[in-house]
Design a protein around this motif. Structure first.
Motif: not given
Length: 174
Positions: A53-63, A82-91, A100-106
């Motif tokens: 779970a803790e890797d999700q935002y850093p993965i999306a941010r790196t993308q 792929t995009t941060p949205l796909m990371t959010a779906v997997y999360s 919240a960070q991933l949601e904001q990035l999406v």
């Protein structure tokens, strides 16, 4: 929309083994531009494990960082595997929600067009990725729900590679 208007960013979404990378590479070659590979693959290979779970935002941010770097050298189009949205779906699927960070990035990162790969090609296992064919079907449904919830229009792309290329060219007006 945090992405600059130029080049036009084309999101290519779908589950594991849906043909995203193949299509992105073929489109970039066809249009003489760049594509951004899915960072998750590199993450899994480098770390030798699936993300937590803790890797999700850093993965999306790196993308997104890699998209931004590629955009500086791309021509009129940039194809994003792929995009941060796909990371959010997997999360949502694997960890029960989107932090919240991933949601904001999406929310901040939009694309000129969104393409969704239909699950109509043979499914092939993808190394350490934890997804199986049954999970892919669940994730596909979650993806379509997220796109609807966020009111993101998309084009479902299906068939073999040549059919997919023709469909995308039609959508892009090429």
């Amino acid at each position: 929309m945090s992405a600059s208007a130029w080049p036009l960013r084309i999101a290519i979404l779908g589950t594991a083994s849906s043909g995203k990378s193949t299509l992105a590479a073929a489109l970039a070659q066809r249009h003489g531009t760049l594509w951004v590979p899915e960072y998750l693959r590199e993450f899994v290979d480098t770390h030798g494990r699936v993300p937590v779970a803790e890797d999700q935002y850093p993965i999306a941010r790196t993308q997104v960082e890699r998209e931004d770097a590629a955009a500086a050298h791309a021509r009129a189009l940039l194809f994003c595997d792929t995009t941060p949205l796909m990371t959010a779906v997997y999360s949502r699927h694997y960890f029960g929600g989107i932090d919240a960070q991933l949601e904001q990035l999406v929310d901040q990162h939009r694309y000129h067009r969104t393409l969704v790969m239909a699950p109509d090609i043979p499914w092939v296992a993808d190394g350490l990725h934890r997804e199986c064919e049954q999970v892919s079907r669940i994730v596909q449904d979650l993806l379509l729900e997220e796109l609807a919830r966020r009111a993101i229009p998309y084009t479902m792309v299906q068939g073999g590679l040549e059919q997919r290329l023709a469909q995308v060219d039609e959508v892009l007006g090429c």
